[in-house]
Design an enzyme around this catalytic site. Structure first.
Site, PDB file in Angstrom:
ATOM      1  N   GLY A 167     -11.738  -4.917   0.620  1.00  0.00           N
ATOM      2  CA  GLY A 167     -13.483  -4.813   0.638  1.00  0.00           C
ATOM      3  C   GLY A 167     -14.056  -3.789  -0.385  1.00  0.00           C
ATOM      4  O   GLY A 167     -14.445  -4.249  -1.330  1.00  0.00           O
TER       5      GLY A 167
ATOM      6  N   ARG B 254       0.707  -1.611   0.074  1.00  0.00           N
ATOM      7  CA  ARG B 254       0.061   0.248   0.171  1.00  0.00           C
ATOM      8  C   ARG B 254       0.890   1.201   0.088  1.00  0.00           C
ATOM      9  O   ARG B 254       0.565   2.137  -0.772  1.00  0.00           O
ATOM     10  CB  ARG B 254      -0.555  -0.304   1.062  1.00  0.00           C
TER      11      ARG B 254
END
Ligand code: 3PG
Ligand code: MG
Length: 439
Positions: free
Chosen positions: A419, A36
Site C-alpha cells: 500500500g 520485513r
C-alpha cells in the site's frame, strides 16, 4: 531526501522508540516471509552498535483491540450479528468478544517475531514485552541496557493506535527520547505510532531509519529522475485501488502496461465483450479518459490483446483447471479471463526488456494457480532480464509473486510496502514520513 535520519542524531544512551513494520505473513505461528524483518535489521543493528536503548514497536494484522476495555467488533462481525433475530444478538455479541479474547492473543502476537530477533541478534539482547504501555513494557524499558532491545506487543491491541489517541501517544512518548520511523510498509497509515506521536508534539526528535531512507531513495528517484525508457507495469484485481496510480504514472512514464483483473474494465471500455471477467462498470468512463490521456501525451498504454480464459474460477485457487486462449475480442460470454495470453506476454516482455527503469505493482493473472501464472511469470522474467535496468517491485502481491517464481534476487529493489509504495506511485506524501524532522 530532506528528512533527518538516525545518522543525524546522537543515540548513545538514548531510548529510541523505533516504529518498524513487523506485520509479516504467518502460518500457524510460523513466519513465512522474513523480508520485513531483514529490512529493519540495518537500523536496529546500527542503533545497538551505537549504544542506544532500542524500543521496537509494530502492529501485526488487523486484530481486535483486546487491550482496550469495551473494544468493538469488526464491521463484518457487527453486520453478521445485526442479521440475527433481535433476541439472539446479545448472546452472539458476547460470544464474538469471548472468541476475540481467546484467539487474538495467539493469532496476532508479535512473540514469534521477538523469538526470531533473539535468534538473529542474541537471546540475551532482545526482550519481549507482553503489553504495549503497561506494567511489563514499563519494567522492561526501565531495565534496558545500552545496545539492548525490547519489542513491545502488537500496537493494534490498543484502540489508541488506529484511533490516534493522545493519552496512548503520551504513554509511548514516556519511553522515548528519540523517535525513529523505519516502518515503510505502514508509512501510509496515520496512526499513533506511525505519525500522531510526533504530530502531537510529544517527541521533538523524529527521524527515519535506513529502510525508509532506502525505499524512498530508490522509488522516489525512479519516479522523479528515471533513466528512460521508463516502463510501469500495473496489475491486480481491482481498478478502483489504482485510479490515481494510473493517472500519475501516465504523466511520468513512457509506457504503461496494464494486466491482471483490472485490465478487463479497459477492454470493455474499448468496446469489447469480456464475458464473466472482472469488471468495474463505474470505471468505464475513467478508462476512456486514461486512454485519451495516454494518446494526448504521446505515451504508450499497453493492454492485453489475448487472454487465458476459464469457465469457473478455480476453487481452491490452485486447483487444476481447463483453460483456453482467445483473442481479446473473442472472450466467450460464459467464460472469464484469468491471465494474459501468449501474444500479450511477448508484447509486454519486449516493452519491459527495452526499458531502463521498470516499476511493477500487481500480478498479471491468478498467479497463485500454476496454470494461470504464465503472464506474471513471463513479466517477472522480463524484468529479471532487462539489461542494465533499475527494476523495482512494489510490495504486497507482486513481491510475493516474484519470490514465489524465484526471481527475487534478480531485482534492483523489492519494496517492503505494498500500500505504501502504491501511494508513492500515486504521488502522495506519506504521513509517517511527512511528520519527521527536516534536515
Ligand atoms: C501492510 O501489510 O500493508 C502494512 O503492514 C499495513 O498494514 P494495514 O494494511 O493493515 O494497515
Ligand atoms: Mg495492507
Amino acid at each position: 531526501m530532506n528528512k533527518k535520519t538516525i545518522r543525524d542524531v546522537d543515540v548513545k544512551g538514548k531510548r529510541c522508540l523505533v516504529r518498524v513494520d513487523f506485520n509479516v505473513p504467518m502460518k500457524d505461528g510460523v513466519i513465512t516471509d522474513e523480508n520485513r524483518i531483514n529490512g529493519a535489521l540495518p537500523t536496529i543493528k546500527y542503533l545497538m552498535d551505537n549504544g542506544a536503548k532500542v524500543i521496537l514497536c509494530s502492529h501485526m494484522g488487523k486484530p481486535h483491540n483486546i487491550f482496550t476495555p469495551g473494544f468493538g467488533l469488526t464491521k463484518k462481525e457487527k453486520k453478521a450479528i445485526e442479521a440475527l433475530p433481535a433476541e439472539e444478538q446479545a448472546a452472539a455479541k458476547k460470544k464474538a468478544i469471548e472468541d476475540a479474547l481467546a484467539k487474538d492473543p495467539k493469532k496476532f502476537t508479535l512473540a514469534p517475531v521477538a523469538k526470531r530477533l533473539q535468534e538473529i541478534l542474541g537471546e540475551d539482547k532482545v526482550a519481549f514485552a507482553k503489553d504495549i504501555v503497561g506494567e511489563d513494557a514499563k519494567a522492561k524499558v526501565a531495565a534496558l541496557k545500552d545496545g539492548h532491545v525490547v519489542l513491545l506487543e502488537n500496537t493494534r491491541f490498543d484502540a489508541g493506535e488506529e484511533g490516534r489517541d493522545e493519552e496512548f501517544c503520551k504513554k509511548l512518548a514516556e519511553f522515548c527520547d528519540v523517535y525513529v520511523n523505519d516502518a515503510f510498509g505502514t508509512a501510509h497509515r496515520s496512526h499513533a505510532t506511525t505519525a500522531a506521536i510526533v504530530e502531537f508534539g510529544l517527541v521533538k526528535t523524529a527521524v527515519c531509519g535506513f529502510l525508509i531512507e532506502k525505499e524512498l531513495s530508490v522509488m522516489a528517484d525512479a519516479l522523479e529522475n528515471p533513466v528512460r525508457p521508463f516502463v510501469a507495469v500495473l496489475g491486480g484485481a481491482k481498478i478502483a485501488d489504482k485510479l490515481n496510480v494510473i493517472n500519475n504514472l501516465l504523466d511520468k512514464c513512457d509506457t504503461l502496461i496494464i494486466g491482471g483483473g483490472m485490465s478487463y474494465t479497459f477492454i470493455k471500455a474499448q468496446g469489447f465483450e469480456i464475458g464473466n471477467s472482472l469488471v468495474d462498470n463505474e470505471k468505464i468512463d475513467y478508462c476512456k479518459d486514461m486512454m485519451k490521456k495516454a494518446k494526448d501525451l504521446g505515451k504508450k498504454l499497453l493492454l492485453p490483446v489475448d487472454a487465458v480464459v476459464v469457465k469457473d474460477f478455480p476453487n481452491p485457487i490452485d486447483a487444476p483447471i481447463e483453460t483456453k486462449v482467445v483473442d481479446i475480442k473473442d472472450i466467450p460470454a460464459d467464460m472469464q479471463a484469468c491471465d494474459i495470453g501468449p501474444k500479450t506476454r511477448a508484447m509486454y516482455a519486449d516493452a519491459i526488456k527495452s526499458a531502463k527503469t521498470v516499476i511493477w505493482n500487481g500480478p498479471m493473472g491468478v498467479f497463485e494457480n500454476p496454470i494461470l501464472a504464465a503472464g506474471t511469470k513471463e513479466g517477472a522474467k522480463a524484468l529479471a532480464e532487462a539489461q542494465g535496468a533499475t527494476t523495482i517491485i512494489g510490495g504486497g502481491d507482486s513481491a510475493a509473486a516474484v519470490a514465489q517464481l524465484g526471481f527475487a534476487d534478480k531485482m534492483t529493489h523489492i519494496s517492503t510496502g505494498g500500500g505504501a509504495s502504491l501511494e508513492l506511485f500515486e504521488g502522495k506524501v506519506l504521513p509517517g514520513i511527512a511528520c519527521l524532522n527536516e534536515k
